[in-house]
Design a protein around this motif. Sequence first.
Motif, PDB file in Angstrom:
ATOM      1  N   SER A 111       0.822  -1.209   0.000  1.00 45.70           N
ATOM      2  CA  SER A 111       0.000   0.000   0.000  1.00 45.70           C
ATOM      3  C   SER A 111       0.857   1.261   0.000  1.00 45.70           C
ATOM      4  CB  SER A 111      -0.949   0.015   1.199  1.00 45.70           C
ATOM      5  OG  SER A 111      -1.852  -1.052   1.130  1.00 45.70           O
ATOM      6  N   VAL A 112       1.957   1.225   0.746  1.00 51.56           N
ATOM      7  CA  VAL A 112       2.875   2.374   0.747  1.00 51.56           C
ATOM      8  C   VAL A 112       3.514   2.535  -0.634  1.00 51.56           C
ATOM      9  CG1 VAL A 112       5.038   3.256   1.721  1.00 51.56           C
ATOM     10  CG2 VAL A 112       3.299   2.300   3.218  1.00 51.56           C
ATOM     11  N   LEU A 113       3.910   1.447  -1.256  1.00 49.61           N
ATOM     12  CA  LEU A 113       4.468   1.520  -2.608  1.00 49.61           C
ATOM     13  C   LEU A 113       3.441   2.024  -3.612  1.00 49.61           C
ATOM     14  CD1 LEU A 113       6.493  -1.812  -2.653  1.00 49.61           C
ATOM     15  CD2 LEU A 113       7.419   0.503  -2.581  1.00 49.61           C
ATOM     16  N   LEU A 114       2.204   1.565  -3.469  1.00 52.87           N
ATOM     17  CA  LEU A 114       1.142   2.038  -4.359  1.00 52.87           C
ATOM     18  C   LEU A 114       0.870   3.527  -4.151  1.00 52.87           C
ATOM     19  CD1 LEU A 114      -1.294  -0.979  -4.111  1.00 52.87           C
ATOM     20  CD2 LEU A 114       0.002  -0.286  -6.127  1.00 52.87           C
ATOM     21  N   TYR A 115       0.956   3.979  -2.913  1.00 48.91           N
ATOM     22  CA  TYR A 115       0.762   5.399  -2.638  1.00 48.91           C
ATOM     23  C   TYR A 115       1.862   6.230  -3.290  1.00 48.91           C
ATOM     24  CZ  TYR A 115       0.062   9.794  -0.235  1.00 48.91           C
ATOM     25  OH  TYR A 115      -0.137  11.119   0.037  1.00 48.91           O
ATOM     26  N   GLN A 116       3.084   5.718  -3.308  1.00 47.26           N
ATOM     27  CA  GLN A 116       4.170   6.422  -3.976  1.00 47.26           C
ATOM     28  C   GLN A 116       3.892   6.505  -5.479  1.00 47.26           C
ATOM     29  OE1 GLN A 116       7.968   4.491  -3.682  1.00 47.26           O
ATOM     30  NE2 GLN A 116       9.082   6.312  -4.325  1.00 47.26           N
ATOM     31  N   MET A 117       3.400   5.430  -6.060  1.00 43.24           N
ATOM     32  CA  MET A 117       3.042   5.445  -7.487  1.00 43.24           C
ATOM     33  C   MET A 117       1.888   6.401  -7.741  1.00 43.24           C
ATOM     34  SD  MET A 117       3.197   1.455  -8.410  1.00 43.24           S
ATOM     35  CE  MET A 117       4.404   0.439  -7.604  1.00 43.24           C
ATOM     36  N   TYR A 118       0.947   6.463  -6.802  1.00 42.06           N
ATOM     37  CA  TYR A 118      -0.182   7.383  -6.901  1.00 42.06           C
ATOM     38  C   TYR A 118       0.314   8.829  -6.947  1.00 42.06           C
ATOM     39  CZ  TYR A 118      -4.368   9.881  -5.247  1.00 42.06           C
ATOM     40  OH  TYR A 118      -5.416  10.755  -5.102  1.00 42.06           O
ATOM     41  N   ARG A 119       1.256   9.160  -6.100  1.00 43.45           N
ATOM     42  CA  ARG A 119       1.830  10.513  -6.112  1.00 43.45           C
ATOM     43  C   ARG A 119       2.583  10.771  -7.401  1.00 43.45           C
ATOM     44  NH1 ARG A 119       5.278  11.446  -0.944  1.00 43.45           N
ATOM     45  NH2 ARG A 119       6.690  11.291  -2.688  1.00 43.45           N
ATOM     46  N   ASP A 120       3.311   9.764  -7.897  1.00 45.09           N
ATOM     47  CA  ASP A 120       4.067   9.925  -9.137  1.00 45.09           C
ATOM     48  C   ASP A 120       3.151  10.152 -10.333  1.00 45.09           C
ATOM     49  OD1 ASP A 120       6.391   9.582  -7.711  1.00 45.09           O
ATOM     50  OD2 ASP A 120       6.652   7.470  -8.278  1.00 45.09           O
ATOM     51  N   ARG A 121       1.967   9.575 -10.294  1.00 38.49           N
ATOM     52  CA  ARG A 121       1.003   9.778 -11.382  1.00 38.49           C
ATOM     53  C   ARG A 121       0.278  11.114 -11.280  1.00 38.49           C
ATOM     54  NH1 ARG A 121      -2.355   4.227 -12.694  1.00 38.49           N
ATOM     55  NH2 ARG A 121      -0.566   2.924 -13.193  1.00 38.49           N
ATOM     56  N   GLY A 122       0.506  11.837 -10.216  1.00 33.71           N
ATOM     57  CA  GLY A 122      -0.125  13.146 -10.070  1.00 33.71           C
ATOM     58  C   GLY A 122      -1.282  13.170  -9.116  1.00 33.71           C
ATOM     59  N   GLY A 123      -1.403  12.170  -8.276  1.00 38.53           N
ATOM     60  CA  GLY A 123      -2.481  12.142  -7.300  1.00 38.53           C
ATOM     61  C   GLY A 123      -2.292  13.211  -6.239  1.00 38.53           C
ATOM     62  N   GLU A 124      -3.392  13.675  -5.686  1.00 39.49           N
ATOM     63  CA  GLU A 124      -3.354  14.713  -4.663  1.00 39.49           C
ATOM     64  C   GLU A 124      -3.049  14.099  -3.308  1.00 39.49           C
ATOM     65  OE1 GLU A 124      -7.006  16.834  -4.666  1.00 39.49           O
ATOM     66  OE2 GLU A 124      -6.944  17.223  -6.791  1.00 39.49           O
ATOM     67  N   TYR A 125      -2.559  14.922  -2.403  1.00 37.79           N
ATOM     68  CA  TYR A 125      -2.299  14.463  -1.045  1.00 37.79           C
ATOM     69  C   TYR A 125      -3.576  14.412  -0.228  1.00 37.79           C
ATOM     70  CZ  TYR A 125       2.644  15.034  -1.910  1.00 37.79           C
ATOM     71  OH  TYR A 125       3.894  14.915  -2.409  1.00 37.79           O
ATOM     72  N   ASN A 126      -4.511  15.284  -0.541  1.00 42.57           N
ATOM     73  CA  ASN A 126      -5.752  15.338   0.228  1.00 42.57           C
ATOM     74  C   ASN A 126      -6.909  14.853  -0.630  1.00 42.57           C
ATOM     75  OD1 ASN A 126      -5.867  17.432  -1.539  1.00 42.57           O
ATOM     76  ND2 ASN A 126      -6.417  18.979  -0.071  1.00 42.57           N
ATOM     77  N   ILE A 127      -7.989  14.525   0.016  1.00 38.51           N
ATOM     78  CA  ILE A 127      -9.172  14.026  -0.672  1.00 38.51           C
ATOM     79  C   ILE A 127     -10.248  15.099  -0.575  1.00 38.51           C
ATOM     80  CG2 ILE A 127     -10.917  12.219  -0.731  1.00 38.51           C
ATOM     81  CD1 ILE A 127      -8.877  10.426   0.712  1.00 38.51           C
ATOM     82  N   ASN A 128     -10.770  15.508  -1.708  1.00 37.85           N
ATOM     83  CA  ASN A 128     -11.810  16.534  -1.735  1.00 37.85           C
ATOM     84  C   ASN A 128     -13.164  15.857  -1.894  1.00 37.85           C
ATOM     85  OD1 ASN A 128      -9.919  18.604  -1.619  1.00 37.85           O
ATOM     86  ND2 ASN A 128      -9.633  18.559  -3.827  1.00 37.85           N
ATOM     87  N   PHE A 129     -14.087  16.163  -1.002  1.00 43.53           N
ATOM     88  CA  PHE A 129     -15.416  15.575  -1.060  1.00 43.53           C
ATOM     89  C   PHE A 129     -16.452  16.524  -1.613  1.00 43.53           C
ATOM     90  CE2 PHE A 129     -13.430  12.950   2.231  1.00 43.53           C
ATOM     91  CZ  PHE A 129     -13.661  11.703   1.664  1.00 43.53           C
ATOM     92  N   GLY A 130     -16.059  17.674  -2.059  1.00 47.89           N
ATOM     93  CA  GLY A 130     -17.019  18.625  -2.597  1.00 47.89           C
ATOM     94  C   GLY A 130     -16.309  19.738  -3.318  1.00 47.89           C
ATOM     95  N   PRO A 131     -17.075  20.683  -3.843  1.00 48.79           N
ATOM     96  CA  PRO A 131     -16.449  21.792  -4.556  1.00 48.79           C
ATOM     97  C   PRO A 131     -15.658  22.672  -3.595  1.00 48.79           C
ATOM     98  CG  PRO A 131     -18.785  22.175  -4.294  1.00 48.79           C
ATOM     99  CD  PRO A 131     -18.521  20.787  -3.807  1.00 48.79           C
ATOM    100  N   THR A 132     -14.610  23.286  -4.111  1.00 47.27           N
ATOM    101  CA  THR A 132     -13.779  24.136  -3.276  1.00 47.27           C
ATOM    102  C   THR A 132     -14.205  25.591  -3.339  1.00 47.27           C
ATOM    103  OG1 THR A 132     -12.210  24.399  -5.089  1.00 47.27           O
ATOM    104  CG2 THR A 132     -11.775  22.647  -3.474  1.00 47.27           C
TER     105      THR A 132
END
Length: 165
Positions: A111-132
């Motif tokens: 899961s930690v390795l997948l999270y690193q790949m997620y960041r490398d693909r451009g994933g955000e650090y936070n999760i947005n549940f609605g409009p900003t």
Amino acid sequence: MPFYGMLLGVMPSISIKLIVLIHWILVVWALVGFGTSAYGWCNITALAIGIWAIADRQSVDALFMFIMMQLFSIVVDIVILAVYFDGRGTGVYKFSAAMCIINLILKPFSSVLLYQMYRDRGGEYNINFGPTDYQDLSGNRTNDAFSGVVEEDTEDEKSESLIPK
């Protein structure tokens, strides 16, 4: 730098294919004599989402879903081991339970390795549940939450508004 940031910085680069392959082998061996249908469904679904993450190399959503299913399957594996594994049984039963335990031990690391790949693909650090941003009654969008708030009347204006005309 937080502790998890130091950990993510030194992680080796491992392919999603290798992670899915290792977990698939362990799940198959766990299903030989020990696995319940809940164990099988949860882990096979997680691996199917992992195959989606392999097939769609640009998708951040596929990788995020794979991480979430891995984390959910950790909880399911713990519950299933606690409920069904009693330590007695045949050699096949014990082997399957051991593969389930090894799979469970490897899941946080993958899961930690997948999270690193997620960041490398451009994933955000936070999760947005609605409009900003916010939309006021006239339909205008703004980032300021207090842009449409009317200031309060002063004391003189309040006293004048109370006097009937």
